[in-house]
Design a protein around this motif. Structure first.
Motif, PDB file in Angstrom:
ATOM      1  N   GLY A 150       0.827  -1.145   0.093  1.00  0.00           N
ATOM      2  CA  GLY A 150       0.235   0.044   0.083  1.00  0.00           C
ATOM      3  C   GLY A 150       0.825   1.149  -0.040  1.00  0.00           C
ATOM      4  N   LEU A 151       2.038   1.151   0.559  1.00  0.00           N
ATOM      5  CA  LEU A 151       2.799   2.475   0.762  1.00  0.00           C
ATOM      6  C   LEU A 151       3.458   2.548  -0.616  1.00  0.00           C
ATOM      7  N   LEU A 152       3.768   1.544  -1.247  1.00  0.00           N
ATOM      8  CA  LEU A 152       4.564   1.835  -2.378  1.00  0.00           C
ATOM      9  C   LEU A 152       3.483   2.346  -3.775  1.00  0.00           C
ATOM     10  N   ASN A 153       2.283   1.887  -3.465  1.00  0.00           N
ATOM     11  CA  ASN A 153       1.391   2.136  -4.415  1.00  0.00           C
ATOM     12  C   ASN A 153       0.997   3.759  -4.250  1.00  0.00           C
ATOM     13  N   THR A 154       1.065   4.011  -2.967  1.00  0.00           N
ATOM     14  CA  THR A 154       0.714   5.611  -2.775  1.00  0.00           C
ATOM     15  C   THR A 154       1.811   6.376  -3.121  1.00  0.00           C
ATOM     16  N   LEU A 155       3.079   5.952  -2.852  1.00  0.00           N
ATOM     17  CA  LEU A 155       4.381   6.764  -3.492  1.00  0.00           C
ATOM     18  C   LEU A 155       4.184   6.932  -4.785  1.00  0.00           C
ATOM     19  N   LEU A 156       3.659   5.719  -5.662  1.00  0.00           N
ATOM     20  CA  LEU A 156       3.912   5.834  -7.011  1.00  0.00           C
ATOM     21  C   LEU A 156       2.936   6.643  -7.617  1.00  0.00           C
ATOM     22  N   VAL A 157       1.513   6.739  -7.086  1.00  0.00           N
ATOM     23  CA  VAL A 157       0.576   7.611  -7.792  1.00  0.00           C
ATOM     24  C   VAL A 157       1.037   9.133  -7.260  1.00  0.00           C
ATOM     25  N   SER A 158       1.477   9.492  -6.217  1.00  0.00           N
ATOM     26  CA  SER A 158       2.005  10.706  -5.571  1.00  0.00           C
ATOM     27  C   SER A 158       3.017  11.207  -6.718  1.00  0.00           C
ATOM     28  N   ALA A 159       4.192  10.195  -6.906  1.00  0.00           N
ATOM     29  CA  ALA A 159       5.122  10.772  -7.567  1.00  0.00           C
ATOM     30  C   ALA A 159       4.624  10.935  -9.117  1.00  0.00           C
ATOM     31  N   LEU A 160       3.922  10.265  -9.662  1.00  0.00           N
ATOM     32  CA  LEU A 160       3.455  10.404 -10.963  1.00  0.00           C
ATOM     33  C   LEU A 160       2.525  11.673 -11.195  1.00  0.00           C
ATOM     34  N   GLY A 161       1.823  11.709 -10.000  1.00  0.00           N
ATOM     35  CA  GLY A 161       0.769  13.179 -10.159  1.00  0.00           C
ATOM     36  C   GLY A 161       1.779  14.405  -9.832  1.00  0.00           C
ATOM     37  N   ILE A 162       2.776  14.350  -9.113  1.00  0.00           N
ATOM     38  CA  ILE A 162       3.463  15.407  -8.914  1.00  0.00           C
ATOM     39  C   ILE A 162       4.063  16.002 -10.031  1.00  0.00           C
ATOM     40  N   VAL A 163       4.560  14.993 -10.797  1.00  0.00           N
ATOM     41  CA  VAL A 163       5.425  15.346 -12.038  1.00  0.00           C
ATOM     42  C   VAL A 163       4.604  15.958 -13.079  1.00  0.00           C
ATOM     43  N   ALA A 164       3.399  15.060 -13.253  1.00  0.00           N
ATOM     44  CA  ALA A 164       2.411  15.638 -14.401  1.00  0.00           C
ATOM     45  C   ALA A 164       1.729  17.058 -13.993  1.00  0.00           C
ATOM     46  N   ALA A 165       1.490  17.016 -12.568  1.00  0.00           N
ATOM     47  CA  ALA A 165       0.895  18.315 -12.249  1.00  0.00           C
ATOM     48  C   ALA A 165       1.949  19.664 -12.401  1.00  0.00           C
ATOM     49  N   THR A 166       3.086  19.293 -12.367  1.00  0.00           N
ATOM     50  CA  THR A 166       4.014  20.758 -12.264  1.00  0.00           C
ATOM     51  C   THR A 166       4.260  20.788 -13.692  1.00  0.00           C
ATOM     52  N   ILE A 167       4.413  20.003 -14.626  1.00  0.00           N
ATOM     53  CA  ILE A 167       4.371  20.327 -15.936  1.00  0.00           C
ATOM     54  C   ILE A 167       3.436  20.865 -16.468  1.00  0.00           C
ATOM     55  N   ILE A 168       2.165  20.338 -16.324  1.00  0.00           N
ATOM     56  CA  ILE A 168       0.817  20.927 -16.851  1.00  0.00           C
ATOM     57  C   ILE A 168       0.593  22.488 -16.162  1.00  0.00           C
ATOM     58  N   GLY A 169       0.957  22.492 -14.934  1.00  0.00           N
ATOM     59  CA  GLY A 169       0.552  23.602 -14.116  1.00  0.00           C
ATOM     60  C   GLY A 169       1.643  24.701 -14.598  1.00  0.00           C
ATOM     61  N   PHE A 170       2.920  24.521 -14.980  1.00  0.00           N
ATOM     62  CA  PHE A 170       3.797  25.508 -15.518  1.00  0.00           C
ATOM     63  C   PHE A 170       3.166  25.945 -17.018  1.00  0.00           C
ATOM     64  N   LEU A 171       2.780  24.954 -17.987  1.00  0.00           N
ATOM     65  CA  LEU A 171       2.478  25.220 -19.057  1.00  0.00           C
ATOM     66  C   LEU A 171       1.214  26.161 -19.070  1.00  0.00           C
ATOM     67  N   VAL A 172       0.140  25.867 -18.337  1.00  0.00           N
ATOM     68  CA  VAL A 172      -0.815  26.720 -18.363  1.00  0.00           C
ATOM     69  C   VAL A 172      -0.618  27.967 -17.860  1.00  0.00           C
ATOM     70  N   GLY A 173       0.092  27.919 -16.772  1.00  0.00           N
ATOM     71  CA  GLY A 173       0.407  29.546 -16.032  1.00  0.00           C
ATOM     72  C   GLY A 173       0.835  30.188 -17.034  1.00  0.00           C
ATOM     73  N   ILE A 174       1.822  29.972 -17.547  1.00  0.00           N
ATOM     74  CA  ILE A 174       2.477  30.680 -18.647  1.00  0.00           C
ATOM     75  C   ILE A 174       1.355  31.046 -19.732  1.00  0.00           C
ATOM     76  N   ALA A 175       0.970  30.048 -20.268  1.00  0.00           N
ATOM     77  CA  ALA A 175      -0.372  30.320 -21.277  1.00  0.00           C
ATOM     78  C   ALA A 175      -1.063  31.164 -20.917  1.00  0.00           C
ATOM     79  N   ARG A 176      -1.516  31.477 -19.524  1.00  0.00           N
ATOM     80  CA  ARG A 176      -2.489  32.328 -19.342  1.00  0.00           C
ATOM     81  C   ARG A 176      -2.086  33.793 -19.477  1.00  0.00           C
ATOM     82  N   LEU A 177      -0.669  34.004 -19.479  1.00  0.00           N
ATOM     83  CA  LEU A 177       0.139  35.293 -19.784  1.00  0.00           C
ATOM     84  C   LEU A 177       0.230  35.604 -21.200  1.00  0.00           C
ATOM     85  N   SER A 178      -0.205  34.687 -22.105  1.00  0.00           N
ATOM     86  CA  SER A 178       0.450  34.701 -23.455  1.00  0.00           C
ATOM     87  C   SER A 178      -0.258  35.642 -24.153  1.00  0.00           C
TER      88      SER A 178
END
Length: 396
Positions: free
Chosen positions: A90-118
């Motif tokens: 259970g711990l490994l599965n939690t760390l897996l989805v958390s790590a994947l989510g952090i990476v994807a959310a950071t990339i999407i968030g930066f792109l969308v945040g910059i796009a809002r000022l485009s």
């Protein structure tokens, strides 16, 4: 002739309880004793109730046989494994989805945040719609949407949606090729590690060279070339010791390949998209916090917009972005516990759910679960604070 004294008589020391410092210490000591007594009463009362119901305390249950299966395991597990093994799963599965989510959310968030000022009107409006839509819909509703309305609506395995005849999407999740390392493949990961170390050392050298001579080097491109090129050269020199097992349809399901559960996909998509909406606003506010004179100065030097954003604006905006990003990362990790709504086998579902129901060791299991989330959160906060300290602007 005697003159009357003009000095006032010295007063004697009053009682200790009139001293504000002493009085504050006494109040704190009394409150501490009352709190300790209350906690002691709760612990004593809990132990008496557990004993009256025949429930034994302790962590010996971790060595007992689990007796249930888990659909996703990153390490070897069978129904004969122990409850301690279910905790690790259970711990490994939690760390897996958390790590994947952090990476994807950071990339999407930066792109969308910059796009809002485009300056592009359409791109900026689409980014605004994304932010205002996904951050105002409850996360649980988004998880249920991706799981039931999207992924559970996919066809059966026999009618799977195919991508390059290697990736297949169906109601049971996504099936993708499985890499099988052969003899000699171990040299490639070592080459990647060496490439990362060399890139870090090269970055330090380039920074010192620029500080002393004022001349910069293309650190990103050279570093990317080293990180990709060195492992690739080693991989090819060792005879490409890697085989891919392609999934094949056998009966009513696929055989071979890696099967990614729809529960993982739904949870990952929901956590990433939801958190990215907040990160986008954080990035936008960080960029807007940078003085407009900085961008004007960069333009006066004829710097391209991309270099101005990467070299001038983003480094100064990071001091505003990173502290708020830390909070969003912690929220994402804790929000992953909503996985129980769709049956993803994370720590809460597997350990604080099934294991607790079978053993009845509620106090120990809940205490372990709380401690895990506390340790993960403190670790992420510590690492982000270290990174924040390195990105702070240094005054000369």
């Amino acid at each position: 002739m005697l003159r009357p004294s003009t000095t006032l008589p010295r007063r004697g020391h009053g009682p200790l309880w009139r001293n504000p410092a002493i009085r504050a210490l006494i109040v704190q000591a009394v409150l501490f004793l009352v709190l300790a007594a209350f906690i002691g009463y709760l612990v004593h009362n809990t132990l008496l109730n557990l004993e009256a119901r025949g429930i034994h305390t302790g962590f010996g249950f971790l060595e007992g046989r689990a007796g249930f299966s888990i659909p996703q395991t990153l390490i070897e597990y069978t129904s004969d494994s122990t409850y301690g093994r279910t905790f690790v799963i259970g711990l490994l599965n939690t760390l897996l989805v958390s790590a994947l989510g952090i990476v994807a959310a950071t990339i999407i968030g930066f792109l969308v945040g910059i796009a809002r000022l485009s300056p592009n009107w359409l791109l900026a409006r689409l980014a605004t719609i994304y932010v205002e839509t996904f951050r105002n819909i409850p996360l649980l509703v988004q998880i249920l949407f991706w799981y039931y309305a999207v992924l559970r609506a996919l066809p059966s395995p026999r009618q799977s949606l195919s991508l390059f005849d290697a990736f297949f999407f169906n109601v049971r999740g996504m099936v993708m090729p499985d890499p099988q390392p052969l003899d000699g493949f171990a040299a490639t990961p070592w080459a990647l590690l060496v490439a990362v170390v060399v890139t870090i050392l090269f970055g330090v050298f380039a920074k010192r060279r620029q500080a002393s001579t004022g001349k910069s080097l293309p650190v990103y491109w050279i570093g990317l070339t080293i990180i990709v090129g060195l492992p690739l050269i080693v991989f090819l020199a060792t005879g490409s010791p890697l085989e891919w097992t392609l999934p094949e349809m056998a009966g009513f399901n696929f055989r071979g390949g890696i099967n990614i559960l729809p529960e993982l996909l739904a949870l990952w998509l929901a956590l990433s998209i939801y958190t990215a909406a907040f990160i986008a606003e954080i990035v936008r506010s960080g960029i807007l916090s940078v003085s407009h004179g900085q961008t004007e100065a960069a333009r006066s030097l004829s710097l391209p917009e991309a270099i101005t954003l990467r070299k001038v604006v983003i480094p100064q905006a990071m001091r505003v972005i990173i502290p708020q990003m830390t909070s969003q990362y912690l929220n994402l990790i804790k929000n992953s516990s909503l996985a129980t709504a769709i049956g993803y086998p994370d720590l809460v579902a597997v350990f604080a759910g099934t294991t607790l129901n079978q053993t009845g060791q509620a106090i120990e299991i809940i205490a372990m679960t709380m401690a895990v989330y506390l340790v993960i959160s403190l670790t992420v906060s510590f690492l982000m604070n270290l990174y924040n300290a390195r990105t702070l602007l240094k005054e000369r």
